[in-house]
Design a protein around this motif. Structure first.
Motif, mmCIF file in Angstrom:
data_model
loop_
_atom_site.group_PDB
_atom_site.id
_atom_site.type_symbol
_atom_site.label_atom_id
_atom_site.label_comp_id
_atom_site.label_asym_id
_atom_site.label_seq_id
_atom_site.Cartn_x
_atom_site.Cartn_y
_atom_site.Cartn_z
ATOM 1 N N UNK A 8 0.861 -1.181 0.000
ATOM 2 C CA UNK A 8 0.000 0.000 0.000
ATOM 3 C C UNK A 8 0.896 1.230 0.000
ATOM 4 N N UNK A 9 0.730 2.098 -0.980
ATOM 5 C CA UNK A 9 1.507 3.338 -1.058
ATOM 6 C C UNK A 9 0.729 4.453 -0.365
ATOM 7 N N UNK A 10 1.270 4.975 0.718
ATOM 8 C CA UNK A 10 0.605 6.033 1.485
ATOM 9 C C UNK A 10 1.194 7.373 1.040
ATOM 10 N N UNK A 112 5.146 8.246 2.074
ATOM 11 C CA UNK A 112 5.734 9.436 1.452
ATOM 12 C C UNK A 112 4.730 10.573 1.624
ATOM 13 N N UNK A 113 4.735 11.105 2.839
ATOM 14 C CA UNK A 113 3.781 12.118 3.279
ATOM 15 C C UNK A 113 4.539 13.173 4.078
ATOM 16 N N UNK A 133 8.042 1.118 5.017
ATOM 17 C CA UNK A 133 9.098 1.979 4.465
ATOM 18 C C UNK A 133 8.682 3.417 4.720
ATOM 19 N N UNK A 134 9.610 4.220 5.261
ATOM 20 C CA UNK A 134 9.330 5.629 5.516
ATOM 21 C C UNK A 134 10.334 6.473 4.747
ATOM 22 N N UNK A 135 9.845 7.483 4.060
ATOM 23 C CA UNK A 135 10.768 8.406 3.419
ATOM 24 C C UNK A 135 11.591 9.124 4.481
#
Length: 417
Positions: A8-10, A112-113, A133-135
């Protein structure tokens, strides 16, 4: 064989889709990084179901059209389908919860927020046994970093920070060579983006985060990954900021233009050995500098030095339509198709970073590796990036409180003083 990973891409912005302000981004990420990489990893069988969640569901029809035009029609009908949250007629800042609730333990999310949202979104996923995964930056506060680490260990999930510069071939080679140069002495870095990026980030620039968190995070992490292996830890930080330009462009009154961090490093097993790191980042660089990002560093050690300039890589293009000379960076994301029309950017360090995360999650799910095994590989995991968060938060405190901030580490526990 490990099963495909459902992802899921947040966040639906520039880095995920390349879609900004109703059209393709004007930066070097015109079709995004996360989405394109995940679509291609699905084509290669490493990724299964894909989803995307944002705050504003009304953007999804335009995002799908953008992806179809700029990815599907360019890369041999590459499948860009995904499940979306919230519905196309709904706006919901907490839609990530329903989207994560639809996942199964062992699935994964990418975050990626804006920086202030990383912690609550990551924690919500971790508590449901979802890999994350966190940017960069991982989070803005050291306490939040430690809390996520404790939660990840409790629930047995892999949390990876997307520090893609670690996979830049020149930077990776420099890290290897630095181990043979003896004691660390001095590090200087600079990284910038043009003023136009302040339009992309206007909603949060100076309000939710700053340019140091956004760009200094790259080189602080690179330096830490180089010198931590030599036994060095950061012990105190002071910071300075320039102001005026961003505010004149309409940004929030607290938005800094350029931030420099002065970090004192010390060798843990020999407190008589010290080193200095200076990390500078700016998002008020010229509009027509020929590069989207100037990025370079100088590393000085006991037995030698390393200099890297990754802005101009011996590849320049002159086009009448651009009205200037441009230096491109296909080493980050290579968007040119291969001879069969397929996406061919698997060797770009932006893509490599995504694939490292996917491979790690699949290995944990298959039982062939544990999150601790991945820590031991030196990947940019939550555990391996604590010092970066400590330095970045200390820099913020230094500016806000006009003082030097100490970083203490005792029995593996970190705190700011």
């Amino acid at each position: 064989m490990a099963s495909p990973l459902n992802v899921l891409m947040v966040g639906t912005g520039e880095y995920t889709t390349g879609f900004v302000g109703g059209g393709a981004s004007g930066s070097d990420k015109k079709v995004g990084v996360v989405g394109l990489s995940m679509f291609d990893l699905r084509r290669r069988g490493k990724v299964g179901k894909l989803g995307m969640v944002g705050v504003n569901g009304t953007k999804f029809p335009a995002i799908r059209e953008h992806l179809n035009k700029n990815i599907t029609q360019v890369y041999n009908n590459l499948d860009t389908s995904f499940d979306s949250f919230p519905a196309d007629n709904v706006k919901d800042p907490e839609s990530y919860k329903a989207a994560i609730d639809a996942l199964q333990p062992g699935d994964a999310i990418t975050i990626f927020t804006p920086d202030t949202t990383h912690y609550p979104i990551a924690l919500y996923a971790i508590e449901r046994k979802i890999h994350v995964m966190i940017t960069k930056p991982a989070v803005k506060e050291l306490a939040h970093h430690i809390a996520l680490l404790e939660a990840a260990e409790k629930h047995g999930v892999y949390v990876y920070i997307e520090h893609h510069k670690r996979f830049d071939p020149a930077y990776a080679d420099a890290k290897h060579r630095a181990q043979k140069l003896g004691d660390f002495n001095y590090f200087y870095s600079y990284m910038s983006q043009p003023k136009s990026q302040l339009q992309t980030f206007a909603a949060w620039a100076g309000i939710d985060s700053d340019i140091s968190y956004y760009l200094n995070s790259h080189h602080v992490d690179i330096c830490d990954s180089m010198v931590s292996q030599l036994g060095y830890v950061p012990v105190k930080v002071s910071a300075s900021a320039s102001t005026g330009v961003a505010v004149s462009l309409g940004c929030h009154e607290k938005t800094e233009d350029t931030i420099s961090l002065l970090v004192h490093w010390q060798k843990e097993d020999d407190p008589t050995k010290h080193a200095t790191g200076v990390y500078t980042a700016s998002w008020t660089a010229p509009q027509k500098a020929g590069v989207h990002s100037n990025q370079y560093f100088h590393y000085l050690a006991q037995g030698g030095e390393i200099r890297i300039d990754q802005a101009k890589r011996g590849y320049d293009v002159a086009e009448d339509s651009a009205g200037q000379l441009m230096w491109y960076n296909p080493f980050y994301m290579k968007y040119a198709p291969d001879e069969d029309g397929n996406f061919a950017g698997q060797s770009g360090y932006g893509y490599v970073s995504m694939e490292k995360f996917v491979d790690g999650c699949r290995a944990v799910n298959a039982g062939t590796l544990t999150p601790r095994d991945l820590d031991a590989k030196g990947l940019p995991t939550l555990r391996n990036t604590i010092a970066t968060t400590a330095i970045l938060e200390a820099g913020r405190i230094s500016i806000d409180e006009n003082r030097e901030v100490k970083i203490e580490r005792k029995d593996g526990q970190w705190r700011l003083v």
